[in-house]
Design an enzyme around this catalytic site. Structure first.
Site, PDB file in Angstrom:
ATOM      1  NE  ARG A   1      -4.044  -0.548  10.013  1.00 23.35           N
ATOM      2  CZ  ARG A   1      -2.913   0.052   9.671  1.00 23.35           C
ATOM      3  NH1 ARG A   1      -2.934   1.119   8.921  1.00 23.35           N
ATOM      4  NH2 ARG A   1      -1.765  -0.460  10.037  1.00 23.35           N
TER       5      ARG A   1
ATOM      6  CE  LYS B   1      -2.173  -0.597   3.929  1.00 21.94           C
ATOM      7  NZ  LYS B   1      -1.589  -1.856   4.397  1.00 21.94           N
TER       8      LYS B   1
ATOM      9  NE  ARG C   1       7.557  -2.453   6.176  1.00 27.35           N
ATOM     10  CZ  ARG C   1       6.249  -2.197   6.201  1.00 27.35           C
ATOM     11  NH1 ARG C   1       5.673  -1.590   5.189  1.00 27.35           N
ATOM     12  NH2 ARG C   1       5.513  -2.560   7.226  1.00 27.35           N
TER      13      ARG C   1
ATOM     14  NE  ARG D   1       6.862   0.076   9.815  1.00 30.19           N
ATOM     15  CZ  ARG D   1       5.675   0.154   9.246  1.00 30.19           C
ATOM     16  NH1 ARG D   1       5.558   0.678   8.045  1.00 30.19           N
ATOM     17  NH2 ARG D   1       4.606  -0.284   9.862  1.00 30.19           N
TER      18      ARG D   1
ATOM     19  NE  ARG E   1       2.497  -4.045  11.532  1.00 34.26           N
ATOM     20  CZ  ARG E   1       3.573  -4.102  10.746  1.00 34.26           C
ATOM     21  NH1 ARG E   1       4.647  -4.775  11.126  1.00 34.26           N
ATOM     22  NH2 ARG E   1       3.553  -3.514   9.590  1.00 34.26           N
TER      23      ARG E   1
HETATM   24  P1  AMP Z   1       1.108   1.255   8.976  1.00 33.57           P
HETATM   25  O1  AMP Z   1       2.320   2.060   8.653  1.00 33.57           O
HETATM   26  O2  AMP Z   1      -0.113   1.697   8.248  1.00 33.57           O
HETATM   27  O3  AMP Z   1       1.360  -0.237   8.854  1.00 33.57           O
HETATM   28  O4  AMP Z   1       0.797   1.504  10.525  1.00 33.57           O
HETATM   29  C1  AMP Z   1       1.725   1.182  11.550  1.00 33.57           C
HETATM   30  C2  AMP Z   1       1.009   1.159  12.896  1.00 33.57           C
HETATM   31  O5  AMP Z   1       0.454   2.452  13.163  1.00 33.57           O
HETATM   32  C3  AMP Z   1      -0.163   0.195  12.987  1.00 33.57           C
HETATM   33  O6  AMP Z   1       0.245  -1.118  13.319  1.00 33.57           O
HETATM   34  C4  AMP Z   1      -1.003   0.845  14.092  1.00 33.57           C
HETATM   35  O7  AMP Z   1      -0.437   0.604  15.358  1.00 33.57           O
HETATM   36  C5  AMP Z   1      -0.818   2.324  13.802  1.00 33.57           C
HETATM   37  N1  AMP Z   1      -1.866   2.843  12.868  1.00 33.57           N
HETATM   38  C6  AMP Z   1      -1.678   3.314  11.596  1.00 33.57           C
HETATM   39  N2  AMP Z   1      -2.841   3.718  11.060  1.00 33.57           N
HETATM   40  C7  AMP Z   1      -3.793   3.511  12.009  1.00 33.57           C
HETATM   41  C8  AMP Z   1      -5.194   3.710  12.065  1.00 33.57           C
HETATM   42  N3  AMP Z   1      -5.878   4.209  11.012  1.00 33.57           N
HETATM   43  N4  AMP Z   1      -5.833   3.373  13.213  1.00 33.57           N
HETATM   44  C9  AMP Z   1      -5.174   2.878  14.274  1.00 33.57           C
HETATM   45  N5  AMP Z   1      -3.860   2.640  14.287  1.00 33.57           N
HETATM   46  C10 AMP Z   1      -3.156   2.959  13.165  1.00 33.57           C
END
Ligand code: AMP
Length: 188
Positions: free
Chosen positions: A89, A14, A128, A134, A145
Site C-alpha cells: 500500500r 480488486k 457497497r 462495512r 481513503r
Molecule cells: P481494504 O479492504 O484493502 O480496502 O483495506 C481496508 C483498510 O485496512 C484500509 O483502509 C487500511 O486502513 C487497512 N489496510 C489494508 N491493507 C493495508 C496495508 N497493506 N497497509 C496499511 N493498511 C492497510
C-alpha cells in the site's frame, strides 16, 4: 506460477476480481484488509490496534502489517502461488515485499493496476457500504481513503512500472470482461 499483486484505488474491484481468480487458479487470495477485518471482529491485539486507523481511512502502520504478510506468505498453501490484494500500500511495503520474496526464493509475476475513474469509485463504495455494512464505506472515510491512495499508494504503481512488472487493466467494464482480461494476464 501465478503470483500477482493487485493495485488500484478502493472500489476498483480488486477484492472481487482477486477472489474470483484465486478460486479459478486454486491459489490463496491474500487480502490484508480481510485479515485486518477478521482481527478486528475477533478483537485480537492486532485488531484493537488496527481499528482506529481503519475507521478513519488511514493506513495501518507498517510494523503491524509486515509481520502479518510475512506470516501469511509462509503458510504452506502459498507455495502454489498467490494473489495479494491491498498490499503493498506504500513504497516501503513494496520494498519490504521485494526483500521478503527474495528471502523465500519467490518472484512476483505481475503487478496489476485496475484502473477506474474517480467518480465511479465513490459511487461503488457508497453502494457497497449500503450492501455490506462495512464501517469504512461511509462518505467521509471514503474521501480520506481515496486521498491516502493518491498520496501513498499511487507511487507504488511507478515502483512496479520501473521494474517492468506493471500491467494496467481497464476496471470500468463488466465484471466478466475484467475477469477475462485478468485471466489473459495470468496466462501470458
Ligand atoms: P481494504 O479492504 O484493502 O480496502 O483495506 C481496508 C483498510 O485496512 C484500509 O483502509 C487500511 O486502513 C487497512 N489496510 C489494508 N491493507 C493495508 C496495508 N497493506 N497497509 C496499511 N493498511 C492497510
Amino acid at each position: 506460477m501465478t503470483r500477482l499483486i493487485f493495485l488500484g484505488p478502493p472500489g476498483a474491484g480488486k477484492g472481487t476480481q482477486a477472489k474470483k481468480l484465486a478460486e479459478l487458479f486454486e491459489i490463496p487470495h491474500i487480502s490484508t484488509g480481510d485479515i485486518l477485518r477478521s482481527n478486528v471482529a475477533q478483537q485480537t491485539l492486532l485488531g484493537q490496534k488496527a481499528r482506529e486507523y481503519m475507521d478513519k481511512g488511514e493506513l495501518v502502520p507498517d510494523q503491524l502489517i509486515l509481520d502479518m504478510v510475512g506470516d501469511r506468505l509462509s503458510v504452506d498453501d502459498a507455495k502454489a502461488g498467490w494473489i495479494l490484494d491491498g498490499f503493498p500500500r506504500n513504497v516501503a511495503q513494496a520494498s519490504f515485499l521485494d526483500e521478503l520474496l527474495a528471502s523465500i526464493h519467490q518472484v512476483c509475476q505481475h503487478a496489476v493496476n485496475l484502473d477506474v475513474p474517480d467518480g465511479i469509485l465513490v459511487e461503488r463504495l457508497v453502494q457497497r457500504g449500503l450492501k455490506e455494512g462495512r464501517a469504512d464505506d461511509n462518505e467521509q472515510t471514503i474521501r480520506r481513503r481515496l486521498e491516502v491512495y493518491r498520496e501513498q499508494t499511487a507511487p507504488v504503481i511507478d515502483y512496479y512500472r520501473d521494474r517492468h512488472l506493471l500491467v494496467t487493466v481497464d476496471g470500468d467494464r463488466s465484471m466478466s470482461e475484467v475477469t477475462a482480461d485478468l485471466k489473459k494476464v495470468i496466462q501470458s
